[in-house]
Design an enzyme around this catalytic site. Sequence first.
Site, mmCIF file in Angstrom:
data_model
loop_
_atom_site.group_PDB
_atom_site.id
_atom_site.type_symbol
_atom_site.label_atom_id
_atom_site.label_comp_id
_atom_site.label_asym_id
_atom_site.label_seq_id
_atom_site.Cartn_x
_atom_site.Cartn_y
_atom_site.Cartn_z
ATOM 1 N N GLU A 48 34.153 48.004 39.893
ATOM 2 C CA GLU A 48 35.177 47.166 40.497
ATOM 3 C C GLU A 48 35.240 47.351 42.011
ATOM 4 O O GLU A 48 35.680 46.452 42.732
ATOM 5 C CB GLU A 48 36.534 47.489 39.867
ATOM 6 C CG GLU A 48 36.582 47.193 38.380
ATOM 7 C CD GLU A 48 37.708 47.936 37.658
ATOM 8 O OE1 GLU A 48 38.091 47.476 36.571
ATOM 9 O OE2 GLU A 48 38.175 48.968 38.162
ATOM 10 N N ASP A 105 38.366 41.696 28.371
ATOM 11 C CA ASP A 105 38.161 41.769 26.922
ATOM 12 C C ASP A 105 39.465 41.426 26.229
ATOM 13 O O ASP A 105 40.516 41.306 26.852
ATOM 14 C CB ASP A 105 37.684 43.172 26.508
ATOM 15 C CG ASP A 105 38.695 44.246 26.852
ATOM 16 O OD1 ASP A 105 39.608 44.463 26.045
ATOM 17 O OD2 ASP A 105 38.588 44.865 27.943
#
Length: 232
Positions: free
Chosen positions: A12, A198
């Site tokens: 990230e 997810d």
Amino acid sequence: MKIAIVVPMAEEAEFYRHYFSSEKKEMFGSTEFEHFSVQGNDLYLGLTGIGKVQAAMNLSSLLACEKIDLVILTGSAGSLQKDIHRKDLVLPNAFAYHDAHNTSAGNYVEGQIPQEPARFLLDSPEREDFKHYLERKGVAYKEGLVVTGDSFISSQAQKAAILKNFPDALAVEMEGAAFAQVAYHFGTPLIALRAISDNGDENADNDFVAFVKEVGAKAAELIVDYLKENKL
């Protein structure tokens, strides 16, 4: 203005380096923060690590040493609601701990640490300004509660247990409430932007690996554009 961008994972953090060139690096706690200058602002980018303790420890170390005016948290999260899908953006307006169960310890609610707020609200003028930025850009997002715990959620049973106590929670992750608790005690505004990687179910392991880089890039692009467009 001094701004800290904190992200839990290397996947990230890497996207910010595509846009900025680091001027120097400095250790705060166990985290190396890279220093940039953007639109007249001093920017500190730190890879804090995964989980509540790492998040709290490393952000506290920075805030204790530097007078940071704004903390921005980005990264990924798992969806808890059927209408929130992979790649969607979530703008939290509150954080709580889904793994804090202290109702028998006193007049506390689920998710509340004793002697701490039940939920850590994100309601600063800085966050409101970022919200208006997203709206001006036509960026779709969901706004609401995000919950935090030290477990990666990867089953319907885990999701159901969380939703039983937090039916309004939009997403789940592993650092946000810890960052928010630290920012609350230091009196530092916090903006959080989570991208859904997810669905928090049995496919979460596969979904996370496939999507975390993509959604991380999406969140980073928005944050970078916001910082370049606005001299805070």
